[in-house]
Write a protein that holds these residues in place. Structure first.
Motif, PDB file in Angstrom:
ATOM      1  N   GLN A   2       0.828  -1.208   0.000  1.00 47.86           N
ATOM      2  CA  GLN A   2       0.000   0.000   0.000  1.00 47.86           C
ATOM      3  C   GLN A   2       0.853   1.245   0.000  1.00 47.86           C
ATOM      4  O   GLN A   2       1.871   1.314   0.702  1.00 47.86           O
ATOM      5  N   LEU A   3       0.425   2.216  -0.790  1.00 54.05           N
ATOM      6  CA  LEU A   3       0.958   3.571  -0.737  1.00 54.05           C
ATOM      7  C   LEU A   3      -0.248   4.477  -0.553  1.00 54.05           C
ATOM      8  O   LEU A   3      -1.141   4.493  -1.403  1.00 54.05           O
ATOM      9  N   VAL A   4      -0.268   5.207   0.544  1.00 55.45           N
ATOM     10  CA  VAL A   4      -1.425   6.032   0.870  1.00 55.45           C
ATOM     11  C   VAL A   4      -0.992   7.484   0.971  1.00 55.45           C
ATOM     12  O   VAL A   4      -0.269   7.857   1.905  1.00 55.45           O
ATOM     13  N   GLU A   5      -1.451   8.293  -0.001  1.00 57.06           N
ATOM     14  CA  GLU A   5      -1.133   9.714   0.009  1.00 57.06           C
ATOM     15  C   GLU A   5      -2.136  10.477   0.877  1.00 57.06           C
ATOM     16  O   GLU A   5      -3.305  10.083   0.976  1.00 57.06           O
ATOM     17  N   SER A   6      -1.661  11.561   1.452  1.00 51.67           N
ATOM     18  CA  SER A   6      -2.526  12.448   2.224  1.00 51.67           C
ATOM     19  C   SER A   6      -1.944  13.854   2.191  1.00 51.67           C
ATOM     20  O   SER A   6      -0.798  14.053   1.781  1.00 51.67           O
ATOM     21  N   GLY A   7      -2.759  14.815   2.637  1.00 50.92           N
ATOM     22  CA  GLY A   7      -2.276  16.188   2.742  1.00 50.92           C
ATOM     23  C   GLY A   7      -2.743  17.118   1.644  1.00 50.92           C
ATOM     24  O   GLY A   7      -2.458  18.317   1.691  1.00 50.92           O
ATOM     25  N   GLY A   8      -3.441  16.592   0.657  1.00 52.48           N
ATOM     26  CA  GLY A   8      -3.946  17.450  -0.399  1.00 52.48           C
ATOM     27  C   GLY A   8      -5.094  18.314   0.083  1.00 52.48           C
ATOM     28  O   GLY A   8      -5.590  18.157   1.200  1.00 52.48           O
ATOM     29  N   GLY A   9      -5.498  19.243  -0.779  1.00 51.70           N
ATOM     30  CA  GLY A   9      -6.610  20.108  -0.428  1.00 51.70           C
ATOM     31  C   GLY A   9      -6.644  21.349  -1.286  1.00 51.70           C
ATOM     32  O   GLY A   9      -5.969  21.439  -2.312  1.00 51.70           O
ATOM     33  N   LEU A  10      -7.440  22.308  -0.840  1.00 56.46           N
ATOM     34  CA  LEU A  10      -7.586  23.587  -1.530  1.00 56.46           C
ATOM     35  C   LEU A  10      -6.716  24.629  -0.834  1.00 56.46           C
ATOM     36  O   LEU A  10      -6.786  24.776   0.395  1.00 56.46           O
ATOM     37  N   SER A  16       1.053  27.038   0.892  1.00 54.69           N
ATOM     38  CA  SER A  16       1.884  25.839   1.032  1.00 54.69           C
ATOM     39  C   SER A  16       1.031  24.641   1.426  1.00 54.69           C
ATOM     40  O   SER A  16      -0.014  24.788   2.078  1.00 54.69           O
ATOM     41  N   LEU A  17       1.498  23.491   1.017  1.00 58.06           N
ATOM     42  CA  LEU A  17       0.932  22.218   1.444  1.00 58.06           C
ATOM     43  C   LEU A  17       2.067  21.228   1.610  1.00 58.06           C
ATOM     44  O   LEU A  17       3.098  21.329   0.932  1.00 58.06           O
ATOM     45  N   ARG A  18       1.848  20.257   2.471  1.00 57.53           N
ATOM     46  CA  ARG A  18       2.807  19.168   2.626  1.00 57.53           C
ATOM     47  C   ARG A  18       2.078  17.854   2.382  1.00 57.53           C
ATOM     48  O   ARG A  18       1.173  17.495   3.141  1.00 57.53           O
ATOM     49  N   LEU A  19       2.475  17.165   1.347  1.00 55.13           N
ATOM     50  CA  LEU A  19       1.911  15.861   1.045  1.00 55.13           C
ATOM     51  C   LEU A  19       2.733  14.773   1.728  1.00 55.13           C
ATOM     52  O   LEU A  19       3.959  14.895   1.839  1.00 55.13           O
ATOM     53  N   SER A  20       2.051  13.729   2.151  1.00 53.19           N
ATOM     54  CA  SER A  20       2.710  12.557   2.728  1.00 53.19           C
ATOM     55  C   SER A  20       2.272  11.314   1.968  1.00 53.19           C
ATOM     56  O   SER A  20       1.149  11.254   1.461  1.00 53.19           O
ATOM     57  N   CYS A  21       3.156  10.357   1.913  1.00 54.57           N
ATOM     58  CA  CYS A  21       2.838   9.063   1.305  1.00 54.57           C
ATOM     59  C   CYS A  21       3.370   7.982   2.239  1.00 54.57           C
ATOM     60  O   CYS A  21       4.588   7.827   2.377  1.00 54.57           O
ATOM     61  N   ALA A  22       2.458   7.280   2.877  1.00 60.23           N
ATOM     62  CA  ALA A  22       2.819   6.236   3.830  1.00 60.23           C
ATOM     63  C   ALA A  22       2.832   4.886   3.122  1.00 60.23           C
ATOM     64  O   ALA A  22       1.858   4.518   2.453  1.00 60.23           O
ATOM     65  N   ALA A  23       3.928   4.181   3.273  1.00 56.08           N
ATOM     66  CA  ALA A  23       4.117   2.903   2.568  1.00 56.08           C
ATOM     67  C   ALA A  23       4.029   1.736   3.538  1.00 56.08           C
ATOM     68  O   ALA A  23       4.422   1.844   4.713  1.00 56.08           O
ATOM     69  N   SER A  24       3.532   0.619   3.035  1.00 53.36           N
ATOM     70  CA  SER A  24       3.499  -0.615   3.813  1.00 53.36           C
ATOM     71  C   SER A  24       3.496  -1.805   2.861  1.00 53.36           C
ATOM     72  O   SER A  24       3.121  -1.679   1.687  1.00 53.36           O
ATOM     73  N   GLY A  25       3.951  -2.929   3.374  1.00 54.32           N
ATOM     74  CA  GLY A  25       3.905  -4.159   2.592  1.00 54.32           C
ATOM     75  C   GLY A  25       5.129  -4.447   1.747  1.00 54.32           C
ATOM     76  O   GLY A  25       5.162  -5.449   1.023  1.00 54.32           O
ATOM     77  N   GLN A 100      14.784  -1.353  -8.977  1.00 58.63           N
ATOM     78  CA  GLN A 100      15.247  -2.110 -10.131  1.00 58.63           C
ATOM     79  C   GLN A 100      16.454  -2.926  -9.745  1.00 58.63           C
ATOM     80  O   GLN A 100      17.489  -2.385  -9.367  1.00 58.63           O
ATOM     81  N   THR A 101      16.305  -4.249  -9.826  1.00 67.58           N
ATOM     82  CA  THR A 101      17.426  -5.149  -9.636  1.00 67.58           C
ATOM     83  C   THR A 101      17.545  -5.952 -10.937  1.00 67.58           C
ATOM     84  O   THR A 101      17.847  -5.385 -11.976  1.00 67.58           O
ATOM     85  N   PHE A 102      17.292  -7.240 -10.861  1.00 68.60           N
ATOM     86  CA  PHE A 102      17.224  -8.017 -12.093  1.00 68.60           C
ATOM     87  C   PHE A 102      15.882  -7.799 -12.781  1.00 68.60           C
ATOM     88  O   PHE A 102      15.720  -8.093 -13.957  1.00 68.60           O
ATOM     89  N   TRP A 103      14.926  -7.352 -12.036  1.00 67.52           N
ATOM     90  CA  TRP A 103      13.618  -6.959 -12.565  1.00 67.52           C
ATOM     91  C   TRP A 103      13.213  -5.667 -11.890  1.00 67.52           C
ATOM     92  O   TRP A 103      13.881  -5.192 -10.975  1.00 67.52           O
ATOM     93  N   THR A 104      12.133  -5.105 -12.356  1.00 73.41           N
ATOM     94  CA  THR A 104      11.649  -3.844 -11.822  1.00 73.41           C
ATOM     95  C   THR A 104      10.371  -4.069 -11.026  1.00 73.41           C
ATOM     96  O   THR A 104       9.424  -4.693 -11.514  1.00 73.41           O
ATOM     97  N   SER A 105      10.366  -3.582  -9.792  1.00 69.13           N
ATOM     98  CA  SER A 105       9.164  -3.578  -8.966  1.00 69.13           C
ATOM     99  C   SER A 105       8.682  -2.143  -8.846  1.00 69.13           C
ATOM    100  O   SER A 105       9.480  -1.239  -8.542  1.00 69.13           O
ATOM    101  N   GLU A 106       7.414  -1.947  -9.059  1.00 68.34           N
ATOM    102  CA  GLU A 106       6.867  -0.586  -9.073  1.00 68.34           C
ATOM    103  C   GLU A 106       5.471  -0.594  -8.476  1.00 68.34           C
ATOM    104  O   GLU A 106       4.643  -1.432  -8.823  1.00 68.34           O
ATOM    105  N   TYR A 107       5.231   0.366  -7.562  1.00 68.49           N
ATOM    106  CA  TYR A 107       3.928   0.487  -6.910  1.00 68.49           C
ATOM    107  C   TYR A 107       3.473   1.931  -6.944  1.00 68.49           C
ATOM    108  O   TYR A 107       4.294   2.849  -6.830  1.00 68.49           O
ATOM    109  N   TRP A 108       2.157   2.120  -7.067  1.00 66.27           N
ATOM    110  CA  TRP A 108       1.567   3.461  -7.110  1.00 66.27           C
ATOM    111  C   TRP A 108       0.537   3.634  -6.002  1.00 66.27           C
ATOM    112  O   TRP A 108      -0.158   2.685  -5.636  1.00 66.27           O
ATOM    113  N   GLY A 109       0.434   4.855  -5.530  1.00 67.48           N
ATOM    114  CA  GLY A 109      -0.645   5.201  -4.625  1.00 67.48           C
ATOM    115  C   GLY A 109      -1.885   5.604  -5.396  1.00 67.48           C
ATOM    116  O   GLY A 109      -1.885   5.657  -6.630  1.00 67.48           O
ATOM    117  N   GLN A 110      -2.941   5.925  -4.658  1.00 65.19           N
ATOM    118  CA  GLN A 110      -4.226   6.232  -5.283  1.00 65.19           C
ATOM    119  C   GLN A 110      -4.386   7.716  -5.607  1.00 65.19           C
ATOM    120  O   GLN A 110      -5.310   8.093  -6.324  1.00 65.19           O
TER     121      GLN A 110
END
Length: 118
Positions: A2-10, A16-25, A100-110
């Motif tokens: 999981q990648l969970v972004e937060s901190g967005g808004g109007l 200024s805004l500060r975005l965070s992305c919390a990773a797990s798994g 990226q090692t012998f293959w590429t692992s890539e994950y995206w948040g929502q």
């Protein structure tokens, strides 16, 4: 995984805004982390990247001097500090993990929406 972004808004122009992305798994400290953004009708674009150890940073010219990417490997979190925001920064912001090692692992948040408007 999981990648969970937060901190967005109007926010008003110049604000200024500060975005965070919390990773797990997955082993966060082994992954390069990036922030991308996508405005309506436009392609997704890379905003900034920080390497796994935090020793190298890339920022797009459009945000250089205004946005700062950072990470805390003890908290499995990547941040995007956004200052001097402009209306053209309005977009959905996404974080991405890549290794990226012998293959590429890539994950995206929502994604988290940032709207800069008066």
């Amino acid at each position: 995984v999981q990648l969970v972004e937060s901190g967005g808004g109007l926010v008003q122009p110049g604000g200024s805004l500060r975005l965070s992305c919390a990773a797990s798994g997955f082993t966060f400290s082994r992954y390069d982390m990036s922030w991308y953004r996508q405005a309506p009708g436009k392609e997704r674009e890379l905003v900034a990247t920080i390497t796994s150890a935090g020793d190298n940073i890339y920022s797009a010219d459009s945000v250089k001097g205004r946005f700062t990417i950072s990470r805390d490997n003890t908290k499995n979190t990547v941040y995007l500090q956004m200052n001097s925001l402009k209306p053209e920064d309005t977009a959905a912001y996404y974080c991405k993990a890549r290794r990226q090692t012998f293959w590429t692992s890539e994950y995206w948040g929502q994604g988290t929406q940032v709207t800069v408007s008066s």
